[in-house]
Each structure stands twice: as C-alpha cells, then as structure tokens.
Enzyme design. Structure first.
Site, mmCIF file in Angstrom:
data_model
loop_
_atom_site.group_PDB
_atom_site.id
_atom_site.type_symbol
_atom_site.label_atom_id
_atom_site.label_comp_id
_atom_site.label_asym_id
_atom_site.label_seq_id
_atom_site.Cartn_x
_atom_site.Cartn_y
_atom_site.Cartn_z
ATOM 1 N N SER A 91 0.809 -1.217 0.000
ATOM 2 C CA SER A 91 0.000 0.000 0.000
ATOM 3 C C SER A 91 0.844 1.270 0.000
ATOM 4 C CB SER A 91 -0.932 0.014 1.211
ATOM 5 O OG SER A 91 -0.194 -0.140 2.406
ATOM 6 N N THR A 193 -2.050 3.939 4.171
ATOM 7 C CA THR A 193 -0.976 4.913 4.386
ATOM 8 C C THR A 193 0.048 4.481 5.434
ATOM 9 O OG1 THR A 193 -2.745 6.516 4.092
ATOM 10 C CG2 THR A 193 -0.634 7.372 4.836
ATOM 11 N N THR A 211 1.781 7.044 0.441
ATOM 12 C CA THR A 211 0.846 5.951 0.157
ATOM 13 C C THR A 211 0.693 5.736 -1.343
ATOM 14 O OG1 THR A 211 -1.409 5.150 0.585
ATOM 15 C CG2 THR A 211 -1.182 7.477 0.082
ATOM 16 N N ARG A 221 -8.004 9.225 -8.759
ATOM 17 C CA ARG A 221 -8.454 9.438 -7.385
ATOM 18 C C ARG A 221 -7.294 9.854 -6.497
ATOM 19 N NH1 ARG A 221 -7.165 7.007 -2.079
ATOM 20 N NH2 ARG A 221 -9.048 7.198 -0.773
ATOM 21 N N THR A 244 -5.023 7.379 8.892
ATOM 22 C CA THR A 244 -4.950 6.237 7.998
ATOM 23 C C THR A 244 -6.369 5.729 7.830
ATOM 24 O OG1 THR A 244 -3.878 4.090 7.583
ATOM 25 C CG2 THR A 244 -4.595 4.524 9.834
ATOM 26 N N GLY A 245 -6.623 5.024 6.762
ATOM 27 C CA GLY A 245 -7.964 4.511 6.530
ATOM 28 C C GLY A 245 -8.580 5.077 5.265
#
Length: 339
Positions: A91, A193, A211, A221, A244-245
């Site tokens: 990621s 991230t 990220t 995006r 993060t998320g």
C-alpha cells in the site's frame, strides 16, 4: 467479509522486539483492559510514531538519522523511504496495489515545525514520493504539485522514472479485474498509508505521509494522505496528528487538523483522536460505505504524549523512544468488524 474479519481477529498485534539501535532492554506499556491499547502515555522526547507494522523499520531508520544529527525532515524522509522501496508493502510506493487501470499512482506530503510543507499527488513512475514532496517544500513556492507536473518536477530534481508495478501486484490486479468489485476495506490486509510524526529532542514537531492509495481506485483518485489538514497536520505550539484509513471520510471532516485543534483546547492526544473518530462515525453511520469504513488517527502533543484511536478494531502503530524502544502499540477502537 468473514474471511477478512477472521484474519483481523487472529492477527498478531502484540509488542515486538526492540532495535539494538535504541539500546533498551524491553518494551513497557500500560494496556487498557478493554481494548489492549495505550490510552494515556507519559511524555517522551524524542519520540517517533508511525502507522502500521511497516512503521517499525521506518522508525528505526528515522531514529538512526536523528541520532546522527540529521535534520528531522531528512530523517523522516529516510525512514519513509524504507517502506516505499519495499515491494512487500502493498500500500506504499514500489509494489503498491495499482488503480483499476493497472497503474500505480502515489501520494505524499511532509510538514516541518515551521509549518513549511510540500506535497505530491497522482504521481506515477517515481519510487519515492515523500522525497519529491520534500523537494516541493524546499525548492518551489508551492505546497502541492500533481500528476504530470509533479512527475516533470521530479525528473528536473534528478529522480529517475521507474516501473512501479511489480509482477505480484500485476497478478493481483488481473485477478481483481475478473470481477471488478471495488470495496474500500482498510484493515490488516490493506494497510493503506504510512504516516509518521516526530517530536525531536528540542520539542520541535514534524511529520509525513506516503501511500499508493486505495487498491483498485478510479484512475485519478486522490485520498487524504497528500492533503495538509486532512491526512497530516501539525502546529509546533500544540502537537501533530495523522490519519490512515478511508481517505474520503478523513477529507470530509478535515480529520487531522481537527485532532490538533482539540489538543489546542486542552484535550489529550487520546481524547482528541477519539472525539474525531466519533465525529466521523456520526457523519457516516448511514453512509453507503459504512460496512467497510475504517479510519484511524495517531497524535502526539508538545510534551511527547501520544495515542492512537480507530473506528474499528485492527489498527496498530509503531512507537520509538528512549525509554521503551521501538515497538507496536494497539489502538483503542469504537467497534469491532462484527458490530
């Protein structure tokens, strides 16, 4: 979803061995009986906090650089270059999952204690976006460069174009294309991230994010990670926070900036992270993405007190300091994946 949830439940989230660089005997933490997280921390400086288990090697390199007297921003970049270059970290950077068109696009930002900042987004072909973000901060009058402009700037600064799509990532993408179902699940399998916050020995605060974004995202995006005030924010008089998320949820709430503002009002890092997660939950509880929504924050204040808090279980972060070494801590959370 059941396989993902079972994976999270069984994942090893405990304390890891400390680095010889930190010269400590063992990691010591005070755990909450409910969640297994550290809710109240004693202030410590210097201190490094970074998201997920790939934060451990990043912390180690950053700590090494700080001990050698390197500027904090340079130390952060050196540390975050480690996961960016690791193809096993799916990621971040090289080896990161591509978008739905099979292209790896990268985002990063960095901010120093003087509120200087730099950011790149939708960057392709450059392995170390955090390094490019630092150059944007230092060598341009701007905060953010995107897409082709960011790429051309990177080339002008001496960075080399590279193919970032590994054979493993390409195989995973081709398997995904067969069904082409996008579910923005951020958990132990899709770590998202790496964010890092550092309070140096003088109490000055800096931070960074890097990220490859959500796997299989639409081409073009951009999430929260390169956005100052969303994925990362700091005020050297108060503290710092990073997210993060699911980036869209953080963007909708200016998440990291709000965590810092709550610390300005006197809340602890734990209280501030928790309140913003609760706010995100309230704003999204009826949202179409709620089934998959995960958001977590890390925060540190001027005293070196730190905390993390997430919407769902499964979020952990790496912490390095003089007293307890380089270790993982589990974040408190509002709900489990089965709720």
């Amino acid at each position: 979803m059941s396989d993902r949830r079972n994976f999270i439940k069984k994942a090893a989230l405990g304390t890891v061995g400390i680095s010889a660089i930190l010269s400590c005997d063992k990691s010591v933490e005070t755990k909450s009986e409910i969640t297994g997280s550290t809710e109240i921390s004693k202030g410590s400086k210097p201190i490094i906090i970074s998201t997920w288990n790939h934060g451990l090697p990043a912390n180690e390199e950053t700590w090494k650089q700080l001990k050698e007297g390197k500027p904090t921003v340079d130390a952060i970049v050196a540390g975050m270059n480690i996961p960016e270059a690791d193809p096993k970290v799916r990621s971040v950077g090289y080896g990161g999952f591509p978008d739905r068109e099979g292209k790896v696009t990268l985002d990063a930002c960095i901010m120093d204690h003087n509120s200087n900042c730099g950011s790149v987004s939708f960057l392709q072909g450059i392995k170390h976006p955090i390094s490019v973000a630092k150059k944007v901060m230092q060598n341009t009058p701007h905060v953010m460069l995107v897409g082709e402009g960011a790429f051309q700037f990177a080339l002008s600064e001496g960075f080399k174009e590279e193919n970032l799509l590994t054979a493993e990532a390409e195989k995973d993408w081709k398997n995904w294309v067969e069904e082409s179902k996008y579910k923005p699940v951020i958990n132990m399998e899709n770590h998202d991230t790496i964010s890092m916050l550092v309070v140096d020995k003088d109490g000055n605060i800096s931070g960074g994010c890097t990220t490859s974004g959500a796997a299989w995202k639409m081409h073009g995006r951009v999430g929260d990670s390169p956005i100052i005030g969303a994925g990362l924010f700091l005020d050297n008089d108060i503290g710092a926070a990073a997210a993060t998320g699911l980036g869209e949820a953080v963007l909708r709430t200016a998440g990291s900036a709000m965590v810092v503002e709550l610390m300005r009002q006197g809340k602890s890092p734990y209280e501030a992270c928790k309140e913003i997660v609760e706010r995100i939950y309230a704003k999204h509880k009826n949202h179409k993405d709620m089934e998959y929504l995960q958001v977590g924050f890390i925060a540190v204040n001027k005293k070196g007190e730190h905390a993390g808090y997430s919407l769902r279980s499964g979020f952990n972060y790496a912490v390095a300091d003089e007293k307890s070494g380089n270790r993982m801590e589990d974040a408190s959370f509002k709900m489990s994946w089965d709720d």
